[in-house]
Design a protein around this motif. Structure first.
Motif, PDB file in Angstrom:
ATOM      1  N   GLY A  46       0.786  -1.225   0.000  1.00 23.82           N
ATOM      2  CA  GLY A  46       0.000   0.000   0.000  1.00 23.82           C
ATOM      3  C   GLY A  46       0.817   1.275   0.000  1.00 23.82           C
ATOM      4  O   GLY A  46       0.368   2.314   0.504  1.00 23.82           O
ATOM      5  N   LEU A  47       2.005   1.226  -0.564  1.00 26.26           N
ATOM      6  CA  LEU A  47       2.870   2.405  -0.610  1.00 26.26           C
ATOM      7  C   LEU A  47       2.567   3.277  -1.820  1.00 26.26           C
ATOM      8  O   LEU A  47       2.901   4.465  -1.830  1.00 26.26           O
ATOM      9  CB  LEU A  47       4.343   1.977  -0.630  1.00 26.26           C
ATOM     10  N   ILE A  48       1.946   2.678  -2.831  1.00 28.68           N
ATOM     11  CA  ILE A  48       1.565   3.409  -4.044  1.00 28.68           C
ATOM     12  C   ILE A  48       0.199   2.905  -4.495  1.00 28.68           C
ATOM     13  O   ILE A  48      -0.238   1.819  -4.104  1.00 28.68           O
ATOM     14  CB  ILE A  48       2.584   3.207  -5.199  1.00 28.68           C
ATOM     15  N   GLU A  49      -0.465   3.701  -5.309  1.00 33.35           N
ATOM     16  CA  GLU A  49      -1.688   3.247  -5.958  1.00 33.35           C
ATOM     17  C   GLU A  49      -1.675   3.707  -7.408  1.00 33.35           C
ATOM     18  O   GLU A  49      -1.138   4.778  -7.724  1.00 33.35           O
ATOM     19  CB  GLU A  49      -2.934   3.758  -5.242  1.00 33.35           C
ATOM     20  N   ILE A  50      -2.241   2.889  -8.284  1.00 30.75           N
ATOM     21  CA  ILE A  50      -2.312   3.226  -9.704  1.00 30.75           C
ATOM     22  C   ILE A  50      -3.551   4.074  -9.935  1.00 30.75           C
ATOM     23  O   ILE A  50      -4.664   3.657  -9.631  1.00 30.75           O
ATOM     24  CB  ILE A  50      -2.366   1.957 -10.575  1.00 30.75           C
ATOM     25  N   THR A  51      -3.353   5.261 -10.481  1.00 28.94           N
ATOM     26  CA  THR A  51      -4.487   6.152 -10.715  1.00 28.94           C
ATOM     27  C   THR A  51      -4.886   6.222 -12.188  1.00 28.94           C
ATOM     28  O   THR A  51      -5.917   6.807 -12.523  1.00 28.94           O
ATOM     29  CB  THR A  51      -4.153   7.581 -10.235  1.00 28.94           C
ATOM     30  N   GLY A  52      -4.077   5.622 -13.058  1.00 29.66           N
ATOM     31  CA  GLY A  52      -4.407   5.642 -14.471  1.00 29.66           C
ATOM     32  C   GLY A  52      -3.314   5.030 -15.314  1.00 29.66           C
ATOM     33  O   GLY A  52      -2.215   4.743 -14.829  1.00 29.66           O
ATOM     34  N   VAL A  53      -3.643   4.791 -16.565  1.00 25.50           N
ATOM     35  CA  VAL A  53      -2.678   4.267 -17.534  1.00 25.50           C
ATOM     36  C   VAL A  53      -2.842   5.083 -18.810  1.00 25.50           C
ATOM     37  O   VAL A  53      -3.953   5.222 -19.320  1.00 25.50           O
ATOM     38  CB  VAL A  53      -2.916   2.767 -17.837  1.00 25.50           C
ATOM     39  N   ASP A  54      -1.734   5.634 -19.306  1.00 27.72           N
ATOM     40  CA  ASP A  54      -1.824   6.500 -20.484  1.00 27.72           C
ATOM     41  C   ASP A  54      -0.532   6.407 -21.285  1.00 27.72           C
ATOM     42  O   ASP A  54       0.543   6.756 -20.783  1.00 27.72           O
ATOM     43  CB  ASP A  54      -2.081   7.944 -20.057  1.00 27.72           C
ATOM     44  N   PHE A  55      -0.628   5.919 -22.507  1.00 29.18           N
ATOM     45  CA  PHE A  55       0.554   5.805 -23.368  1.00 29.18           C
ATOM     46  C   PHE A  55       0.577   6.952 -24.374  1.00 29.18           C
ATOM     47  O   PHE A  55      -0.342   7.110 -25.172  1.00 29.18           O
ATOM     48  CB  PHE A  55       0.549   4.467 -24.117  1.00 29.18           C
ATOM     49  N   LYS A  56       1.624   7.757 -24.305  1.00 30.17           N
ATOM     50  CA  LYS A  56       1.821   8.861 -25.249  1.00 30.17           C
ATOM     51  C   LYS A  56       3.103   8.596 -26.025  1.00 30.17           C
ATOM     52  O   LYS A  56       4.196   8.603 -25.450  1.00 30.17           O
ATOM     53  CB  LYS A  56       1.914  10.192 -24.510  1.00 30.17           C
ATOM     54  N   LEU A  57       2.978   8.329 -27.309  1.00 24.82           N
ATOM     55  CA  LEU A  57       4.120   7.928 -28.125  1.00 24.82           C
ATOM     56  C   LEU A  57       5.251   8.956 -28.096  1.00 24.82           C
ATOM     57  O   LEU A  57       6.422   8.597 -27.952  1.00 24.82           O
ATOM     58  CB  LEU A  57       3.672   7.684 -29.567  1.00 24.82           C
ATOM     59  N   LYS A  58       4.907  10.226 -28.221  1.00 23.62           N
ATOM     60  CA  LYS A  58       5.930  11.275 -28.244  1.00 23.62           C
ATOM     61  C   LYS A  58       6.708  11.309 -26.934  1.00 23.62           C
ATOM     62  O   LYS A  58       7.946  11.394 -26.926  1.00 23.62           O
ATOM     63  CB  LYS A  58       5.285  12.633 -28.510  1.00 23.62           C
ATOM     64  N   SER A  59       5.985  11.257 -25.832  1.00 19.68           N
ATOM     65  CA  SER A  59       6.615  11.273 -24.515  1.00 19.68           C
ATOM     66  C   SER A  59       7.450  10.011 -24.298  1.00 19.68           C
ATOM     67  O   SER A  59       8.569  10.065 -23.773  1.00 19.68           O
ATOM     68  CB  SER A  59       5.547  11.385 -23.421  1.00 19.68           C
ATOM     69  N   PHE A  60       6.900   8.877 -24.725  1.00 23.39           N
ATOM     70  CA  PHE A  60       7.580   7.592 -24.569  1.00 23.39           C
ATOM     71  C   PHE A  60       8.910   7.586 -25.338  1.00 23.39           C
ATOM     72  O   PHE A  60       9.940   7.162 -24.832  1.00 23.39           O
ATOM     73  CB  PHE A  60       6.671   6.475 -25.078  1.00 23.39           C
ATOM     74  N   ALA A  61       8.875   8.075 -26.585  1.00 27.21           N
ATOM     75  CA  ALA A  61      10.079   8.127 -27.413  1.00 27.21           C
ATOM     76  C   ALA A  61      11.111   9.074 -26.811  1.00 27.21           C
ATOM     77  O   ALA A  61      12.318   8.792 -26.810  1.00 27.21           O
ATOM     78  CB  ALA A  61       9.725   8.557 -28.831  1.00 27.21           C
TER      79      ALA A  61
END
Length: 227
Positions: A46-61
């Protein structure tokens, strides 16, 4: 120490050998699994929680390139140059690893949210990459280890990395800001991350020793068959 000898020693880490492909794969695998382990443990407690998932190609690259370059730059400076020179100077790799690791932890102490514990953890990171370099005398294994540790940590899993926030694929809410998790510095600044660093060190030693035995046997077998 002759200048020619120094330049030859500095060039060796960038040459390709029989092991470099397997070293790269092993490095990527070892620290990727370690960071995923940190993530799973952090979720479990319980040290973190996932609030969302979002893949952005430009940011990823962008972060892929930045992480490759930053890991490569640090391995070039701390291992290929500084560690190589200190090994030549002291003739004792463990002394060279100790000095470069302390310095590696020190230079990260100016980062945002850094603590004594995070500096110690970064020093252990220096031991990780230093051992990988000393065992292989090449940049490929430590570079792969370093890249995957940071890459899985931030651009993929969404943790901060050494005090810097990164736009990761997974969006995290940090529920703990203590010595246990590392808080805003990132998991490498906490006890869980440090524990996994020790596991990585063991895996590095095991890989470096066992892989060379198996690959050398394979090479000798080929030579015998051809002869």
């Amino acid at each position: 120490m002759k200048a020619v000898q120094i330049w030859k020693a500095l060039a060796i880490p960038f040459t390709l050998d029989h092991y470099f492909k397997k070293d790269i794969l092993a490095g990527l695998t070892i620290t990727s699994l370690a960071m995923i382990g940190i993530w799973v443990v952090s979720l479990f407690f319980g040290l973190i929680e996932i609030t969302g998932v979002d893949f952005k190609l430009k940011s990823f690259a962008y972060y892929t390139g930045i992480t490759l370059l930053s890991a490569g730059y640090e391995e070039l400076v701390f291992r290929c140059i500084l560690l190589t020179i200190l090994i030549k100077l002291f003739q004792k790799p463990w002394i060279a690893i100790l000095i470069t690791s302390i310095y590696f932890g020190y230079v990260h102490f100016d980062n945002d949210h850094a603590t004594i514990l995070s500096a110690f953890s970064n020093g252990l990171g220096g031991v990780m990459y230093g051992l990988a370099f000393v065992y292989t005398r090449k940049i490929w294994f430590p570079w792969a280890l370093h890249f995957a540790w940071n890459y899985i940590q931030a651009p993929i899993l969404g943790f901060p990395v050494s005090g810097f926030e990164v736009d990761g694929i997974f969006k995290l809410n940090l529920l703990d800001h203590t010595w246990l998790s590392g808080g805003l510095y990132g998991p490498e600044g906490g006890i869980i991350g440090i524990t996994f660093r020790f596991i990585v060190i063991v895996l590095i030693v095991l890989w470096a020793k066992n892989s060379r035995v198996e690959i050398q046997k394979s090479i000798n077998s080929i030579k015998t068959t051809q002869g």
